[in-house]
Design a protein around this motif. Structure first.
Motif, PDB file in Angstrom:
ATOM      1  N   ALA A  33       0.663  -1.264  -0.074  1.00  0.00           N
ATOM      2  CA  ALA A  33      -0.110   0.116   0.096  1.00  0.00           C
ATOM      3  C   ALA A  33       0.919   1.356   0.160  1.00  0.00           C
ATOM      4  N   GLU A  34       2.066   1.155   0.465  1.00  0.00           N
ATOM      5  CA  GLU A  34       2.868   2.307   0.636  1.00  0.00           C
ATOM      6  C   GLU A  34       3.966   2.222  -0.679  1.00  0.00           C
ATOM      7  N   VAL A  35       3.768   1.529  -1.751  1.00  0.00           N
ATOM      8  CA  VAL A  35       4.974   1.578  -2.676  1.00  0.00           C
ATOM      9  C   VAL A  35       4.246   2.403  -3.702  1.00  0.00           C
ATOM     10  N   GLU A  36       5.129   3.364  -4.079  1.00  0.00           N
ATOM     11  CA  GLU A  36       4.821   4.317  -5.217  1.00  0.00           C
ATOM     12  C   GLU A  36       5.241   3.608  -6.792  1.00  0.00           C
ATOM     13  N   ALA A  37       6.571   3.153  -6.500  1.00  0.00           N
ATOM     14  CA  ALA A  37       7.342   2.577  -7.742  1.00  0.00           C
ATOM     15  C   ALA A  37       8.408   1.354  -7.441  1.00  0.00           C
ATOM     16  N   ILE A  38       8.853   0.695  -8.451  1.00  0.00           N
ATOM     17  CA  ILE A  38       9.850  -0.312  -8.092  1.00  0.00           C
ATOM     18  C   ILE A  38      10.613  -0.272  -9.396  1.00  0.00           C
ATOM     19  N   GLU A  39      11.896  -0.159  -9.339  1.00  0.00           N
ATOM     20  CA  GLU A  39      12.849  -0.494 -10.263  1.00  0.00           C
ATOM     21  C   GLU A  39      13.593  -1.630 -10.152  1.00  0.00           C
ATOM     22  N   VAL A  40      13.951  -2.375 -11.341  1.00  0.00           N
ATOM     23  CA  VAL A  40      14.452  -3.574 -11.171  1.00  0.00           C
ATOM     24  C   VAL A  40      15.754  -3.216 -12.104  1.00  0.00           C
ATOM     25  N   TYR A  41      17.146  -3.658 -11.568  1.00  0.00           N
ATOM     26  CA  TYR A  41      18.735  -3.644 -12.515  1.00  0.00           C
ATOM     27  C   TYR A  41      18.996  -4.961 -12.446  1.00  0.00           C
ATOM     28  N   THR A  42      19.286  -5.545 -13.516  1.00  0.00           N
ATOM     29  CA  THR A  42      19.800  -6.864 -13.696  1.00  0.00           C
ATOM     30  C   THR A  42      21.186  -6.928 -13.498  1.00  0.00           C
ATOM     31  N   GLY A  43      21.953  -5.923 -13.609  1.00  0.00           N
ATOM     32  CA  GLY A  43      23.281  -5.833 -13.614  1.00  0.00           C
ATOM     33  C   GLY A  43      24.058  -4.699 -13.383  1.00  0.00           C
ATOM     34  N   ALA A  44      25.016  -4.565 -13.222  1.00  0.00           N
ATOM     35  CA  ALA A  44      25.844  -3.362 -13.018  1.00  0.00           C
ATOM     36  C   ALA A  44      25.968  -2.299 -14.123  1.00  0.00           C
ATOM     37  N   SER A  45      25.967  -2.942 -15.285  1.00  0.00           N
ATOM     38  CA  SER A  45      25.818  -2.082 -16.360  1.00  0.00           C
ATOM     39  C   SER A  45      24.490  -1.262 -16.589  1.00  0.00           C
ATOM     40  N   GLU A  46      23.361  -1.611 -15.784  1.00  0.00           N
ATOM     41  CA  GLU A  46      21.940  -1.054 -15.842  1.00  0.00           C
ATOM     42  C   GLU A  46      21.789  -0.225 -14.644  1.00  0.00           C
ATOM     43  N   LEU A  47      22.795  -0.504 -13.702  1.00  0.00           N
ATOM     44  CA  LEU A  47      22.623   0.231 -12.235  1.00  0.00           C
ATOM     45  C   LEU A  47      22.804   1.679 -12.431  1.00  0.00           C
ATOM     46  N   PRO A  48      21.968   2.698 -12.054  1.00  0.00           N
ATOM     47  CA  PRO A  48      22.123   4.329 -12.288  1.00  0.00           C
ATOM     48  C   PRO A  48      23.467   4.469 -11.196  1.00  0.00           C
ATOM     49  N   GLY A  49      24.070   5.361 -11.759  1.00  0.00           N
ATOM     50  CA  GLY A  49      25.394   5.918 -10.980  1.00  0.00           C
ATOM     51  C   GLY A  49      25.261   6.412  -9.501  1.00  0.00           C
ATOM     52  N   GLU A  50      24.016   6.791  -8.932  1.00  0.00           N
ATOM     53  CA  GLU A  50      23.681   7.236  -7.913  1.00  0.00           C
ATOM     54  C   GLU A  50      23.652   5.941  -6.882  1.00  0.00           C
ATOM     55  N   PHE A  51      23.303   4.819  -7.311  1.00  0.00           N
ATOM     56  CA  PHE A  51      23.164   3.732  -6.682  1.00  0.00           C
ATOM     57  C   PHE A  51      24.504   2.725  -6.690  1.00  0.00           C
ATOM     58  N   HIS A  52      25.083   2.876  -7.916  1.00  0.00           N
ATOM     59  CA  HIS A  52      26.369   2.074  -7.962  1.00  0.00           C
ATOM     60  C   HIS A  52      27.297   2.756  -6.833  1.00  0.00           C
ATOM     61  N   GLY A  53      27.483   3.858  -6.692  1.00  0.00           N
ATOM     62  CA  GLY A  53      28.558   4.568  -5.981  1.00  0.00           C
ATOM     63  C   GLY A  53      28.335   4.169  -4.445  1.00  0.00           C
ATOM     64  N   MET A  54      27.066   4.005  -3.890  1.00  0.00           N
ATOM     65  CA  MET A  54      26.569   3.802  -2.609  1.00  0.00           C
ATOM     66  C   MET A  54      26.979   2.377  -2.160  1.00  0.00           C
ATOM     67  N   SER A  55      26.897   1.417  -3.059  1.00  0.00           N
ATOM     68  CA  SER A  55      26.953   0.098  -2.792  1.00  0.00           C
ATOM     69  C   SER A  55      28.410  -0.490  -2.717  1.00  0.00           C
ATOM     70  N   GLY A  56      29.206  -0.122  -3.374  1.00  0.00           N
ATOM     71  CA  GLY A  56      30.577  -0.375  -3.744  1.00  0.00           C
ATOM     72  C   GLY A  56      30.473  -1.668  -4.415  1.00  0.00           C
ATOM     73  N   GLY A  57      29.596  -1.798  -5.326  1.00  0.00           N
ATOM     74  CA  GLY A  57      29.371  -2.951  -6.108  1.00  0.00           C
ATOM     75  C   GLY A  57      28.123  -3.184  -6.925  1.00  0.00           C
TER      76      GLY A  57
END
Length: 76
Positions: A33-57
């Protein structure tokens, strides 16, 4: 939560990385009920930079969940 090739996918809630163990589920953090949107990225090449840098992977991809925003506790 496993990504491709059975390696752990990253999980983000409203832009913040959440560490999920093998016995935890997304439902433990947010209800549908709280979800507005869900994004799914299947690998490093699809992952936006703002998430890639936070993860270290992010080689195994990520699930990013965005929730609906409310101004106050009454949902207004």
């Amino acid at each position: 939560m496993l990504g491709r090739l059975d390696c752990p996918a990253l999980f983000f809630l409203n832009g913040q990385q959440v560490r999920i163990g093998s016995d935890w589920f997304i439902d433990d953090f947010v209800s549908m009920a709280e979800v507005e949107a869900i994004e799914v990225y299947t690998g490093a090449s699809e992952l936006p930079g703002e998430f890639h840098g936070m993860s270290g992977g992010g080689n195994c991809g990520a699930v990013v969940v965005w929730t609906k925003r409310t101004i106050d506790s009454y949902g207004r």
